[in-house]
Design a protein around this motif. Structure first.
Motif, PDB file in Angstrom:
ATOM      1  N   GLY A  96      35.108 -18.550   9.892  1.00 56.05           N
ATOM      2  CA  GLY A  96      36.167 -17.770   9.276  1.00 56.05           C
ATOM      3  C   GLY A  96      35.579 -16.987   8.118  1.00 56.05           C
ATOM      4  O   GLY A  96      34.718 -17.484   7.407  1.00 56.05           O
ATOM      5  N   GLY A  97      35.998 -15.792   7.935  1.00 55.38           N
ATOM      6  CA  GLY A  97      35.466 -14.965   6.864  1.00 55.38           C
ATOM      7  C   GLY A  97      36.520 -14.660   5.828  1.00 55.38           C
ATOM      8  O   GLY A  97      37.708 -14.852   6.050  1.00 55.38           O
ATOM      9  N   ILE A  98      36.062 -14.229   4.698  1.00 52.29           N
ATOM     10  CA  ILE A  98      36.954 -13.758   3.649  1.00 52.29           C
ATOM     11  C   ILE A  98      36.536 -12.309   3.372  1.00 52.29           C
ATOM     12  O   ILE A  98      35.740 -12.044   2.480  1.00 52.29           O
ATOM     13  N   PRO A  99      37.004 -11.366   4.216  1.00 52.98           N
ATOM     14  CA  PRO A  99      36.606  -9.970   4.031  1.00 52.98           C
ATOM     15  C   PRO A  99      37.083  -9.436   2.691  1.00 52.98           C
ATOM     16  O   PRO A  99      38.096  -9.865   2.154  1.00 52.98           O
ATOM     17  N   SER A 100      36.319  -8.501   2.180  1.00 51.72           N
ATOM     18  CA  SER A 100      36.688  -7.881   0.916  1.00 51.72           C
ATOM     19  C   SER A 100      36.209  -6.443   0.925  1.00 51.72           C
ATOM     20  O   SER A 100      35.501  -6.016   1.829  1.00 51.72           O
ATOM     21  N   VAL A 101      36.593  -5.711  -0.093  1.00 48.75           N
ATOM     22  CA  VAL A 101      36.151  -4.331  -0.226  1.00 48.75           C
ATOM     23  C   VAL A 101      34.630  -4.287  -0.405  1.00 48.75           C
ATOM     24  O   VAL A 101      33.955  -3.400   0.094  1.00 48.75           O
ATOM     25  N   ALA A 102      34.080  -5.284  -1.084  1.00 48.11           N
ATOM     26  CA  ALA A 102      32.640  -5.317  -1.362  1.00 48.11           C
ATOM     27  C   ALA A 102      31.807  -5.693  -0.140  1.00 48.11           C
ATOM     28  O   ALA A 102      30.639  -5.335  -0.061  1.00 48.11           O
ATOM     29  N   HIS A 103      32.382  -6.437   0.830  1.00 46.16           N
ATOM     30  CA  HIS A 103      31.628  -6.930   1.980  1.00 46.16           C
ATOM     31  C   HIS A 103      32.360  -6.582   3.274  1.00 46.16           C
ATOM     32  O   HIS A 103      33.367  -7.195   3.601  1.00 46.16           O
ATOM     33  N   ASP A 104      31.849  -5.586   4.001  1.00 48.57           N
ATOM     34  CA  ASP A 104      32.442  -5.175   5.271  1.00 48.57           C
ATOM     35  C   ASP A 104      31.892  -6.070   6.379  1.00 48.57           C
ATOM     36  O   ASP A 104      30.937  -5.729   7.061  1.00 48.57           O
ATOM     37  N   ILE A 105      32.479  -7.245   6.553  1.00 50.27           N
ATOM     38  CA  ILE A 105      32.027  -8.218   7.543  1.00 50.27           C
ATOM     39  C   ILE A 105      32.948  -8.130   8.755  1.00 50.27           C
ATOM     40  O   ILE A 105      34.156  -8.226   8.627  1.00 50.27           O
ATOM     41  N   ARG A 106      32.330  -7.932   9.932  1.00 50.08           N
ATOM     42  CA  ARG A 106      33.097  -7.794  11.165  1.00 50.08           C
ATOM     43  C   ARG A 106      32.646  -8.815  12.190  1.00 50.08           C
ATOM     44  O   ARG A 106      31.542  -9.335  12.109  1.00 50.08           O
ATOM     45  N   LEU A 107      33.511  -9.074  13.170  1.00 49.78           N
ATOM     46  CA  LEU A 107      33.197 -10.003  14.237  1.00 49.78           C
ATOM     47  C   LEU A 107      31.882  -9.595  14.903  1.00 49.78           C
ATOM     48  O   LEU A 107      31.685  -8.441  15.255  1.00 49.78           O
ATOM     49  N   GLY A 108      30.975 -10.543  15.029  1.00 48.07           N
ATOM     50  CA  GLY A 108      29.668 -10.270  15.620  1.00 48.07           C
ATOM     51  C   GLY A 108      28.569 -10.107  14.592  1.00 48.07           C
ATOM     52  O   GLY A 108      27.390 -10.160  14.924  1.00 48.07           O
ATOM     53  N   ASP A 109      28.929  -9.910  13.327  1.00 48.81           N
ATOM     54  CA  ASP A 109      27.923  -9.826  12.276  1.00 48.81           C
ATOM     55  C   ASP A 109      27.268 -11.193  12.085  1.00 48.81           C
ATOM     56  O   ASP A 109      27.901 -12.225  12.269  1.00 48.81           O
ATOM     57  N   ILE A 110      26.008 -11.179  11.717  1.00 52.65           N
ATOM     58  CA  ILE A 110      25.306 -12.417  11.388  1.00 52.65           C
ATOM     59  C   ILE A 110      25.415 -12.595   9.883  1.00 52.65           C
ATOM     60  O   ILE A 110      24.985 -11.739   9.115  1.00 52.65           O
ATOM     61  N   VAL A 111      26.006 -13.705   9.472  1.00 47.30           N
ATOM     62  CA  VAL A 111      26.236 -13.969   8.053  1.00 47.30           C
ATOM     63  C   VAL A 111      25.564 -15.282   7.695  1.00 47.30           C
ATOM     64  O   VAL A 111      25.731 -16.284   8.385  1.00 47.30           O
ATOM     65  N   ILE A 112      24.801 -15.278   6.631  1.00 49.93           N
ATOM     66  CA  ILE A 112      24.145 -16.478   6.128  1.00 49.93           C
ATOM     67  C   ILE A 112      24.635 -16.686   4.703  1.00 49.93           C
ATOM     68  O   ILE A 112      24.516 -15.794   3.866  1.00 49.93           O
TER      69      ILE A 112
END
Length: 189
Positions: A96-112
């Motif tokens: 689950g993500g916490i999207p924000s204006v500072a971080h454009d995180i989308r489904l399929g992105d690799i997040v560490i």
């Protein structure tokens, strides 16, 4: 167990969902199969394999039993079974993500996740609450990742500045293996 002693597996990879476990198996450079000698007190099924130079053991949470209790049970059993060698445990999957204006995180992105200030790197959904103005207020924190992983993150950050990434090759190999992997793991059209 195929071709590798239990003591050679140093990385535990836990998935919550079957599709995550299937994707994890597709990322293996070499799949050694499942652990043959199963402890009768352990309900986990372990897939053994290699990614690069790392020998990994993959386990998935029981069907329909998600959450911290189920994940803890899987992790405790994995640690007990591979106690002589396991060094690092990872929970890997569609988070689950916490999207924000500072971080454009989308489904399929690799997040560490990385620790920052007073945050250990991961924000656990039940260690906080939404307050006035729909802002999330943390009221606790998780431990920071092990030092070995923090060092690996900085190595990855340095490589990102100079090297071509390897992960697209892994993804193309996994997706293109057969019709099922194309259907289940290809990007939506």
């Amino acid at each position: 167990m195929a071709s590798r002693p239990r003591e050679s597996f140093q990385i535990g990879w836990i998935c919550a969902l079957p599709i995550e476990a299937a994707a994890a198996k597709e990322m293996l450079d070499e799949n050694f199969g499942i652990l043959d000698e199963q402890d009768p007190n352990d309900s986990n099924t372990y897939t053994l394999g290699r990614v690069g130079k790392h020998h990994v053991v993959i386990a998935c949470l029981p069907g329909g039993q998600y959450g911290t209790t189920s994940a803890t049970t899987v992790a405790n059993n994995m640690i007990r079974i591979f106690s002589k060698s396991l060094r690092i445990g990872l929970m890997v999957g569609v988070g689950g993500g916490i999207p924000s204006v500072a971080h454009d995180i989308r489904l399929g992105d690799i997040v560490i996740s990385c620790p920052e200030n007073t945050c250990g790197g991961v924000i656990q959904y039940d260690i906080g609450k939404v307050v006035a103005g729909r802002k999330f207020h943390r009221n606790g924190s998780l431990n920071s990742p092990p030092r070995a992983l923090l060092i690996a993150i900085n190595s990855m950050r340095a490589a990102e500045l100079t090297d071509d990434p390897y992960y697209p090759e892994y993804l193309l190999k996994a997706i293109g293996r057969n019709v099922r992997t194309q259907k289940n793991f290809n990007r939506p059209q």
